[in-house]
Structure formats: C-alpha cells, structure tokens
Scaffold this motif. Structure first.
Motif: not given
Length: 472
Positions: A147-153, A155-159, A179-182, A195-203
């Motif tokens: 789950l990749i999310a952006r800090n709304p302020k 733009g830094i991302q958390n995974v 944690r950080h996503t919350l 909150l804009e996010i993406a779920l990334v499967i298969g990496v």
C-alpha cells in the motif's frame, strides 16, 4: 508539493529486477511447484500453499479458470530471502541495515509494464484472482499488496502492507494500524479529503522486504528497496492519482481511502495464528486497475511461513541497528518463529558488564511496540535454534534475579492476550555471570565432531552390513 525525484523517459539499461526474476531463480533451484489447473480460489489455493510452505513456492495456473495465475510461498526459509538479495545468509541483516542507512532515491519513468492493461471499469473478483485463505476469513483478501500512500502535504510516499478485504466490485476494507499510513490518512481526513493510495501486487522481493522496515516518518521505503538492489527502483505515476508505483509490478489497484467512512472488515487469519476480529475499518474506493500482460498475482497465506519471515527479517535488521547504536556489545538478533516473528526477540551479546543485559532488554522494548518478550544470550548460543535459546534460559536464568517485567505498555492489538493493545513486557537475562569459575558454565563438547565426514565414517548399505554382523 511533489516529492522531488529524478526522471527518465525509458527504463533503459539492463532489465529491471522484478517478481519474474525471483520466480526464474526458484525454478532453476528446484524450489517452485506448479499446481494443477482450476484449483479453487476459495480455500484450496491456500490449502495447497500451506501444505508446501516449508518446502517450495507454488504457482497456480488458471485458478477457478481465471486467466491470471496465482503464486504463493515465495519464501520458505530465511536463506531464500538472502538468495533473493544475492547476499550470504550471514550478511542478510547487515545488508538490510546498510540499505536503511543509505537509501537510494527512485527514478520516475513515463512508460511501464505495470500499465500495459488498464481497467477503468472495476470488478475486483472478476478481473483479479483473489483467494480466500483461512477457514473463517470473511471472504477473499488481498494480502501481499504494497500500500503506497502520499503525505498529503509534502508528497513524500510511504510503503506498507495491510490486510485488504474485498467488500464490493470496487470497494476494499483495510486495517490501518497506528503507523505512517494511518498518520497520512488522518491528515487527509481532517482536511475533508480522501487519501490517494495504490495497492501494488507482484514485485521483486526487495520491495516487499523494504516495506516492512521500521523507518522514520516520511522515509520512503522504495528508496530502501533501491539500496537493497543496488539500483534505483523505476516508478511510474498512477493513471488516476498522483501516487508513484513500481513500474515493473505485476498489478496495481489505484484508489482513495475515503474520509469519514468506516465499514465492517474481518475476521481474518493473522500472524499470531488467531483471527483478527471483525470491526468497522477504513474503506478504499477503487478507481482503476492496471497490470502487465500475462500478469501474476502474488498472495500470502495469513499466518503462514512467508507472512512471518517477510515481516520478521526487516524488523530484525531495524531492531539490530537500533540496539547497536547504544550497545556495541550486541552482535545479532532474531525474532523467533515461535514468537510469530513479531513478539519474541532473542539478542546475542558479547557481555562486558553486569546489568548490561537488562539495559538491552529495555532498549529492545523501545525499538518496536510489538516486542513482548526479550531473551538476552551469550555468544556461544545459536539464536537460529530455539532449543538453544530455551537451554540458555533453563541453565543461566533465575527469575528472582534475572527477570524484567513492564506492565501497561503499548503492544500489538492483534495479540489476543492484550487489552486492546495494552500489554505486559517480559525480559530474560539468560547470560552467564562475568565472575565465576571457568568450569561452572563450560559447555560440554565432543572433540572432533566438527571434522566428522559421514560419507567416510558410515557404510553405504546399512541393511547388508547389519546382516553380516548379526550372522557372524
């Protein structure tokens, strides 16, 4: 503002590491089984994976006649993870430590295999082969997605990785732990936004490992993944939001965590080997699905070996780094399998002073709130062998002298023995006293055992040899 990253128009250079690279290694090493076609996604995929979890990865072609195959059990042993990173098993934690200390910024590309196929009209269960795992799970779950999310302020991302229940054609219930996503979601929700996010499967395994690092807020775990691989991760902008995702992923689910919306999620079989309860959780609205041609869906059986190891090893590396900053005598750590690779920590030290193990115990409790029990042992104890750890406790520990107990501390909400996450902590000093007769704690040893070559010492046909001996 956008997080600043390098840009490039094409992937260029040598092939970028991805899930398929690791699957090829598994095939070459005889570590991948292929199931029969049409195994059911409801329980059967998980049952076969569970049966093989200590032996082999398993690929399921056409599960329930679905065009996209499922793969599970990417790791049956910690040595497999070292192999995935091309490092010796003994260097696994130090390699991860180095990656956390020296992250490598990712690069943005404009074309990506992960976006070869685009679904703007979403129907999760028809478009993706999402399994149901444990018997009493509330339904199909996405369990191996970053789950990749952006800090709304900023733009830094958390995974991170979260359990994701499919609750509608374009709706997913998600458990967000503190944690950080919350933190990012609460920032967005307070502003009345999703909150804009993406779920990334298969990496590539490096990306999964990096997602589990205990890193500081606003540390982008994809930079840790790049350092693990020795090259920047190539990222691409999502089609429907501003999140950047690994360009060589198999599948990407784009969406938003909705503000002021909570819906029932669970139960779900978790790493403590119990079911996480049903409760009202946050909700993801899915806006699009993109994937590679001939995509592969990675799933992790809840509470299985892969689940435990993938969460445990990055935590070990981060905890080791945390402890070594204050205690140079700390040589190694393990989150034990019996402690679900989360709750029980063994620490190996080169003890220099009395009392030092208790300080280390308290430092470990501060390293991660999940830690519930710490056992400190000497250098002669093999912390990869839980029997050896228990032996050290049995022969070097006295409860009235060597026990540390902390009441009412923050623990894991998934621990059913806790009071909604309020937990007691226990530390055990199982080290030898420094001033003692050398023979008092001298371990027994059979001379020459390390040099025995069993191929030379034993006869090839024991049945025939036995017959000759008893027949005279």
């Amino acid at each position: 503002m956008e997080a600043r990253r390098s840009n490039t128009d094409t992937a260029g250079g040598t092939a970028h590491p991805d899930l398929r690279d690791w699957l090829r290694q598994l095939v070459a090493a005889g570590r991948l089984a292929v199931a029969q076609k049409n195994i059911s996604l409801i329980d059967e995929v998980a049952a076969v994976a569970k049966k093989l979890e200590n032996e082999r990865a398993v690929l399921f072609p056409e599960p329930d006649q679905h065009a996209i195959p499922v793969v599970a059990n990417l790791f049956a042993d910690r040595s497999w993870i070292a192999d995935a990173l091309a490092v010796p098993a003994a260097k696994l934690l130090s390699s991860f430590q180095n990656a956390v200390r020296h992250p490598l910024p990712w690069v943005e590309v404009t074309a990506a295999p992960a976006q070869e196929v685009v679904h703007q009209k979403v129907d999760l269960l028809n478009q993706l082969p999402i399994p149901k795992h444990n018997e009493l799970d509330s339904g199909p779950y996405i369990t191996a997605a970053l789950l990749i999310a952006r800090n709304p302020k900023t733009g830094i991302q958390n995974v991170s990785i979260h359990r994701c229940q499919v609750s509608g054609p374009d709706r997913i219930g998600v458990l967000l732990l503190p944690r950080h996503t919350l933190h990012y979601f609460r920032m967005a929700e307070e502003a009345g936004e999703g909150l804009e996010i993406a779920l990334v499967i298969g990496v590539h395994p490096a990306c999964i490992l990096a997602s589990q690092a205990i890193a500081a807020l606003d540390s982008d775990e994809m930079e840790i993944a790049g350092a693990l691989l020795g090259r920047p991760i190539e990222m691409v902008k999502c089609r429907t939001n501003r999140v950047r995702v690994p360009a060589h992923a198999e599948i990407v689910i784009e969406g938003r965590i909705l503000p002021k919306v909570r819906e029932p999620e669970g139960p779900f079989g978790e790493f403590p080997q119990y079911y996480g309860p049903r409760a009202d959780r946050e909700v993801i609205q899915v806006d699009a699905i993109t994937h590679r041609k001939n995509a592969i869906f990675h799933t992790i059986v809840g509470g299985g070996v892969e689940h435990l190891l993938l969460g445990g090893i990055p935590r070990e590396a981060t905890l080791l780094d945390h402890l070594q900053r204050s205690f140079p005598s700390v040589h190694d750590v393990r989150l034990t399998r019996g402690g679900t690779c989360r709750y029980h920590l063994a620490v190996k030290i080169d003890k220099k002073s009395q009392g030092e193990p208790k300080n280390i115990i308290m430092g470990a409790f501060g390293g991660h709130y999940d830690i519930k029990q710490v056992v400190v042992v000497d250098m002669d104890v093999n912390i990869d062998d839980e029997t050896e750890i228990e032996w050290a406790v049995a022969t070097r520990f006295q409860a009235d002298r060597d026990l540390v107990i902390v009441s009412g501390a923050q623990g894991s909400k998934l621990d059913p023995s806790s009071d909604n996450g309020i937990s007691a902590k226990m530390g055990i000093d199982a080290t030898k006293p420094l001033s003692t007769d050398p023979m008092e704690f001298k371990r027994i040893h059979v001379k020459g055992v390390e040099k025995v070559d069993l191929d030379k010492a034993l006869q090839k046909d024991p049945k025939a040899a036995f017959a000759r001996i008893v027949s005279g």
